[in-house]
Design a protein around this motif. Structure first.
Motif, PDB file in Angstrom:
ATOM      1  N   LYS A 133      -5.592   7.227  -9.835  1.00  0.00           N
ATOM      2  CA  LYS A 133      -6.391   8.311 -10.386  1.00  0.00           C
ATOM      3  C   LYS A 133      -5.657   9.640 -10.209  1.00  0.00           C
ATOM      4  O   LYS A 133      -5.596  10.461 -11.118  1.00  0.00           O
ATOM      5  N   SER A 134      -5.075   9.816  -9.018  1.00  0.00           N
ATOM      6  CA  SER A 134      -4.376  11.081  -8.767  1.00  0.00           C
ATOM      7  C   SER A 134      -3.129  11.171  -9.640  1.00  0.00           C
ATOM      8  O   SER A 134      -2.579  12.241  -9.835  1.00  0.00           O
ATOM      9  N   ILE A 142       1.156   0.964   1.052  1.00  0.00           N
ATOM     10  CA  ILE A 142       0.591   1.024  -0.295  1.00  0.00           C
ATOM     11  C   ILE A 142       1.635   1.450  -1.330  1.00  0.00           C
ATOM     12  O   ILE A 142       1.647   0.980  -2.458  1.00  0.00           O
ATOM     13  N   LYS A 143       2.557   2.303  -0.905  1.00  0.00           N
ATOM     14  CA  LYS A 143       3.621   2.750  -1.829  1.00  0.00           C
ATOM     15  C   LYS A 143       4.420   1.565  -2.356  1.00  0.00           C
ATOM     16  O   LYS A 143       4.821   1.530  -3.520  1.00  0.00           O
ATOM     17  N   ALA A 155      -8.120  -2.359  -3.269  1.00  0.00           N
ATOM     18  CA  ALA A 155      -8.419  -2.016  -4.663  1.00  0.00           C
ATOM     19  C   ALA A 155      -8.863  -0.565  -4.755  1.00  0.00           C
ATOM     20  O   ALA A 155      -8.409   0.193  -5.621  1.00  0.00           O
ATOM     21  N   SER A 156      -9.716  -0.178  -3.830  1.00  0.00           N
ATOM     22  CA  SER A 156     -10.222   1.183  -3.853  1.00  0.00           C
ATOM     23  C   SER A 156      -9.103   2.193  -3.580  1.00  0.00           C
ATOM     24  O   SER A 156      -9.018   3.233  -4.239  1.00  0.00           O
ATOM     25  N   SER A 157      -8.239   1.875  -2.635  1.00  0.00           N
ATOM     26  CA  SER A 157      -7.111   2.770  -2.329  1.00  0.00           C
ATOM     27  C   SER A 157      -6.223   2.925  -3.555  1.00  0.00           C
ATOM     28  O   SER A 157      -5.782   4.029  -3.886  1.00  0.00           O
ATOM     29  N   ASP A 182     -11.272  -5.292  -1.066  1.00  0.00           N
ATOM     30  CA  ASP A 182     -12.013  -4.127  -1.552  1.00  0.00           C
ATOM     31  C   ASP A 182     -11.304  -2.826  -1.185  1.00  0.00           C
ATOM     32  O   ASP A 182     -11.197  -1.906  -1.992  1.00  0.00           O
ATOM     33  N   ILE A 183     -10.855  -2.754   0.060  1.00  0.00           N
ATOM     34  CA  ILE A 183     -10.216  -1.518   0.523  1.00  0.00           C
ATOM     35  C   ILE A 183      -8.937  -1.245  -0.260  1.00  0.00           C
ATOM     36  O   ILE A 183      -8.684  -0.120  -0.694  1.00  0.00           O
ATOM     37  N   ASN A 198      -7.048   2.444  -6.674  1.00  0.00           N
ATOM     38  CA  ASN A 198      -7.769   3.212  -7.692  1.00  0.00           C
ATOM     39  C   ASN A 198      -7.577   4.697  -7.469  1.00  0.00           C
ATOM     40  O   ASN A 198      -7.299   5.455  -8.398  1.00  0.00           O
ATOM     41  N   LEU A 199      -7.737   5.095  -6.211  1.00  0.00           N
ATOM     42  CA  LEU A 199      -7.600   6.520  -5.879  1.00  0.00           C
ATOM     43  C   LEU A 199      -6.183   7.000  -6.151  1.00  0.00           C
ATOM     44  O   LEU A 199      -5.965   8.080  -6.702  1.00  0.00           O
ATOM     45  N   LEU A 200      -5.233   6.161  -5.747  1.00  0.00           N
ATOM     46  CA  LEU A 200      -3.824   6.528  -5.911  1.00  0.00           C
ATOM     47  C   LEU A 200      -3.498   6.754  -7.395  1.00  0.00           C
ATOM     48  O   LEU A 200      -2.901   7.761  -7.768  1.00  0.00           O
ATOM     49  N   LYS A 259     -13.091  -7.852   2.663  1.00  0.00           N
ATOM     50  CA  LYS A 259     -13.117  -6.438   3.019  1.00  0.00           C
ATOM     51  C   LYS A 259     -11.795  -5.751   2.665  1.00  0.00           C
ATOM     52  O   LYS A 259     -11.783  -4.668   2.080  1.00  0.00           O
ATOM     53  N   GLU A 260     -10.697  -6.404   3.002  1.00  0.00           N
ATOM     54  CA  GLU A 260      -9.392  -5.790   2.746  1.00  0.00           C
ATOM     55  C   GLU A 260      -9.080  -5.744   1.256  1.00  0.00           C
ATOM     56  O   GLU A 260      -8.427  -4.819   0.781  1.00  0.00           O
TER      57      GLU A 260
END
Ligand SMILES: Cc1cc2nc3c(=O)[nH]c(=O)nc-3n(C[C@H](O)[C@H](O)[C@H](O)COP(=O)(O)OP(=O)(O)OC[C@H]3O[C@@H](n4cnc5c(N)ncnc54)[C@H](O)[C@@H]3O)c2cc1C
Ligand code: SF4
Ligand code: SF4
Ligand code: SF4
Ligand code: SF4
Lengths: 131, 226, 542
Positions: free
Chosen positions: B54-55, B9-10, B46-48, B43-44, B50-52, B40-41
């Motif tokens: 956000k932090s 993800i980085k 995008a969500s990951s 979504d996963i 988003n979290l990244l 599924k991937e």
């Protein structure tokens, strides 16, 4: 004001019985805990866990039956794998993986449910808000 | 089919960092099946992300789409409107998919979200293994239907190396020695004598070493045909 | 969609929630067509109120806020049905056990209750209602294995009016009982007992017996199985609605566990039975070695105790039983054990394996008894060792439990069912049982099968997986992961393509397939991804 963590527990329908028995016996646990009932812990998806964090959870738990005692054979083992995989994603994106945890219970262990709820709330309180 | 795997993800973060709105495009064929780039991937991921972000107190808006086959122009064209509304595209297709989007939409930056790994097959739930490297000159007829180019660590053509032990490869004890497999299969078929035939030095120009390859079906081709 | 919300105060037992605040909160939602409160919606007055509102406000979604007890759910589902609604249209929000009763602080309990209610309303808004549906099923049954369990199950099914095909791989019916000389506490000899049963089988018009026959392929699902049988190389195909496996188990002496071979002076339990059947002479001293390989069962103890007593009575010889842990739980075993002690059978307990050596026709056994705290030596003419009980391997793919007998799938939910719905186990193949237990078991399983098929149709479970054909990439992952083998691939004519297909009767609604599907193409009704995610988001935000 003290930080009140938001915690979601995804719980299989049998372990929910443990929670409800705790309720019926008026065994208190923190109001931070919110239950999402699933038919089987094997229903848990990575996306539910990530979305829960996205929507504001500071901690997320998955509770399934004891290993070897899943009502759907290996649903709880799959859940364990899904949780582990999601923990890896959390690490990748710099979120403490301790915020996500899996527990195993039997439908009779209401005390244990209460204990888990208290434990996880304390743990997340210690870790502080996710963002 | 094509086997792929999500990039760290980085790495993805760096690619899309400069943008405010990004289209994530999955593909409903090979990479869905090998669980790298289906709905599924998408979504996963995008969500990951988003979290990244956000932090990091940054926000990128994601549009999520999955096309039937990212390697085909007609399917990719369906993305036209979405692409008009974003600054960059993150493809969860194989390398071919990424390049197809680039061909159809040359003006928008397109980034690969996956590492395309191999041509392979599922071995058990959650495990995919390489079986073929598209060498362009198949020799499976001579090797008992097991490919030494894809599956022997040294790509040996005429029998095992000296390191083959108890059916395992000396390079990696977790790998089956391809030549052991070839021997076993030919033995099963009663065709061990086939091993006596020497496979000559290969013409690697038929593989990717000879430059990009092209397959033409003259009966179907009209445009530049004579 | 018209939603009605019913706030139940549960006779005042939900007291640390501010109901005024809750009521105001619910009134702040837009699309709610009626809001009612009551002290107890599960009592006649409350029930009438719900009924009235469903009809007057033409509700099609009902949300009850209070408890979520199973028996109350049944009551409310009943009300919905009476009003012509699907029971699926009901959502229950538990603010009692999951909120009021576990949180002290009234303010926080009320805040949490609001979130629970919001989640419940969002769940309800996204509910998809499926029609209840019956699927017609074949009422005939296949029983595989003609031991005592298979025989009894067939007789019981026949008595209930089912047509049964009973297949036995040996040329004759009877199974292991045929190899026993006596059955403890049964006056009839096993042979006579079997003949009586087999006569009944032959007389029954409902039972077709195929001996020297084995199934070679089982296809299909509950209600509609197609089974290929092999009768002496001839292939027969039959169609049945359910299958009972009563294939017993293998009993084999495992040399590797003992380190010595069988011989004239070392025999197994079944060989001893044979000595009795043939009326052969039984030697002066005899020693039963139980649990040597740590694999013993109650049945071994039953067999040893039964035969030890018999030998003691008839031959007046010396009988020893060596054991690790006495396993005498269950029907008449305790009594048998007491009797054996009384009649002078000598028991030695051991922890460390006894040492065994052979000298001419004698077997010398040296054993340290931790109860006596001393080592004893026995010289015996005959040593009786155990057969290991192993599953019949042919049906392995149906799942095995750790003991190696057939897995009693869902021991909690459906004892005696395999992981493929419609395939049942009876007798020793499921759990080690004595003859009486096997008989009871067989009758119980027959009753279950009869109940399942008797209407000729089965109502499908509304909570089940559903495939969105257009989205399915046919990756096969769901097919591989379903614990009940409820999914297959199928050509859909309307959509003109292949996709995964869930068998409506076999699906048990666990949702594992949907959590694995990489294309988001298979969803569990009531638990669709969107539903879960939205509900969870509601729980987390005010
Ligand atoms: C040594 C020993 C001593 C025992 N002593 C006693 C006792 O004293 N008292 C007592 O109550 N119980 C005793 N038992 C237990 C008793 O034998 C069992 O409870 C009983 O036999 C169980 O019956 P069943 O029908 O389940 O299995 P079985 O009797 O094993 O019958 C299974 C049948 O299925 C058939 N079969 C197997 N595979 C296939 C296939 N693929 N296709 C078609 N047919 C197949 C077999 O040929 C067999 O006929 C003893 C058991 C053993 C091993
Ligand atoms: S020989 Fe070449 S084409 Fe054939 S399987 Fe091996 S790599 Fe693929
Ligand atoms: S051990 Fe076998 S697979 Fe490995 S390099 Fe040698 S021949 Fe190839
Ligand atoms: S897992 Fe999903 S995509 Fe794969 S076959 Fe099943 S329904 Fe289709
Ligand atoms: S919900 Fe469970 S039982 Fe039903 S098809 Fe999916 S995996 Fe199988």
């Amino acid at each position: 004001m003290e930080f009140e963590p938001e915690i979601v527990i995804f719980c299989c329908q049998y372990c929910t019985e443990a929670a409800d028995t705790a309720g019926a016996s008026h065994l208190g646990y923190p109001a931070n805990i919110k239950l999402m009932e699933l038919p089987c812990s094997g229903k848990i998806s990575i996306i539910y866990l990530l979305k829960a964090f996205e929507e504001g959870a500071d901690g997320v738990c998955v509770i399934g039956c004891e290993e070897g005692a899943c009502h759907f054979l290996r649903g709880n083992l799959r859940a364990k794998k899904v949780v582990e995989y999601t923990q890896k994603i959390l690490e990748e994106i710099g979120i403490n993986k301790e915020r996500l945890k899996m527990f195993n219970l039997s439908s009779l262990e209401s005390q244990k449910f209460v204990q888990i709820s208290k434990e996880i709330t304390e743990k997340i309180r210690e870790l502080g808000p996710i963002f | 089919m094509i086997i792929a795997e999500r990039k760290p993800i980085k790495e993805i973060e760096k690619m899309i960092m400069p943008y405010k709105k990004v289209l994530i495009v999955g593909c409903n064929t090979c990479v869905t099946i090998c669980m790298a780039g289906g709905e599924k991937e998408v979504d996963i991921l995008a969500s990951s992300l988003n979290l990244l972000f956000k932090s990091k107190h940054k926000e990128i808006e994601f549009i999520k789409r999955v096309v039937e086959r990212q390697c085909e122009k007609e399917f990719v064209e369906e993305l036209k409107e979405d692409i008009a509304s974003v600054e960059a595209v993150l493809s969860l297709g194989c390398g071919v998919g990424v390049q197809k989007i680039v061909e159809v939409f040359p003006h928008i930056p397109v980034y690969p979200g996956l590492n395309t790994k191999s041509i392979g097959a599922p071995e058990e739930e959650g495990v995919w293994k390489e079986k073929c490297v598209a060498c362009g000159d198949c020799i499976l007829d001579k090797t008992g239907g097991i490919c030494p180019i894809a599956r022997c660590s040294k790509k040996l053509l005429n029998g095992p190396c000296g390191g083959s032990q108890d059916g395992k490869c000396e390079i990696d004890k977790n790998l089956d020695c391809a030549w052991q497999l070839i021997y076993d299969r030919l033995k099963l078929l009663g065709k061990l004598d086939q091993l006596e035939e020497i496979i000559p030095v290969r013409d690697w120009s038929k593989a990717n070493d000879g430059g990009p390859r092209e397959v033409i079906r003259e009966d179907v081709r009209l445009k530049n045909g004579k | 969609m018209k939603k009605g919300v019913f706030i139940c105060k549960c006779g005042g037992s939900i007291n640390n929630i501010d109901f005024q605040a809750i009521s105001n909160y619910i009134h702040s939602f837009n699309q709610i067509d009626c809001i009612k409160e009551s002290q107890a919606f599960c009592l006649p007055e409350g029930k009438d109120l719900i009924k009235g509102e469903i009809i007057d406000s033409t509700l099609d979604r009902v949300i009850i806020i209070g408890c979520s007890l199973e028996e109350k759910r049944k009551i409310f589902e009943g009300i919905l049905k009476e009003c012509g609604l699907s029971p699926q249209a009901l959502t229950m929000v538990n603010i009692r056990e999951r909120c009021a009763w576990v949180h002290q602080d009234k303010r926080r309990a009320t805040e949490k209750a609001k979130r629970l209610i919001k989640a419940g309303i969002s769940h309800s808004s996204l509910l998809k209602i499926f029609e209840e549906e019956d699927i017609s099923v074949n009422k005939n049954v296949l029983v595989v294995g003609g031991g005592i369990a298979g025989i009894e199950a067939s007789l019981e099914l026949s008595r209930l009016g089912c047509k049964v095909t009973l297949v036995e791989k040996e040329p004759e019916l009877g199974g292991k009982v045929k190899r026993l000389a006596n059955i403890y506490e049964m006056k009839l000899k096993p042979g006579e007992f079997l003949s009586k049963k087999i006569k009944l089988i032959k007389e029954s018009e409902n039972i077709k017996v195929l001996t020297s026959t084995e199934p070679i392929k089982i296809e299909g699902n509950l209600g509609n199985f197609t089974v290929k049988l092999n009768k002496l190389s001839e292939e027969i195909t039959i169609k049945v609605g359910a299958i009972i496996l009563s294939v017993g188990c293998q009993a084999k002496f495992m040399r590797k566990d003992y380190g010595f071979d069988l011989s004239r002076s070392v025999i197994t339990h079944l060989q001893l039975e044979k000595l009795f059947i043939n009326g052969e002479e039984i030697p002066q001293t005899i020693c039963f070695l139980l649990d040597f390989a740590n694999k013993s069962s109650r049945i071994s103890f039953l067999s040893a105790l039964k035969n030890a007593l018999l030998i003691k009575e008839k031959v007046a010889s010396e009988v020893f039983i060596l054991y690790r842990q006495m396993q005498v739980s269950g029907y008449h075993l305790e009594k048998l054990y007491g009797e054996a002690r009384e009649k002078g059978i000598i028991f030695f307990k051991y922890e460390d394996s006894p040492e065994i050596s052979f000298e001419h026709s004698l077997v010398n056994i040296s054993v340290f008894d931790p109860l006596l705290k001393k080592r004893v030596g026995i010289s015996s003419h005959l040593l009786v060792v155990e057969e290991e009980i192993m599953p019949m391997s042919e049906f392995k793919e149906l799942g095995l439990d750790s003991k190696g007998l057939y897995q009693e799938e869902n021991i909690w939910l459906y004892p005696a069912e395999s992981n493929r719905r419609g395939i049942f186990f009876a007798g020793e193949c499921r759990e080690q049982e004595d003859v009486f237990e096997a008989l009871t078991d067989a009758r119980a399983v027959a009753g279950k099968v009869y109940n399942l098929l008797r209407r000729g149709k089965i109502t499908v479970n509304l909570n089940r997986a559903v495939v969105e054909v257009e989205k399915c990439a046919l990756c096969l992952n769901c097919i591989r992961s379903c614990p009940y083998e409820a999914i297959g691939k199928e050509f859909y004519k309307d959509e003109d393509r292949y996709a995964a297909k869930v068998d409506k009767l076999s699906c048990q609604g666990c949702g594992i397939c949907s959590s694995i599907c990489p294309a988001g193409a298979i969803q569990l009704t009531q638990y669709e991804n969107e539903q879960i995610i939205t509900e969870c988001a509601s729980l987390l935000t005010d």
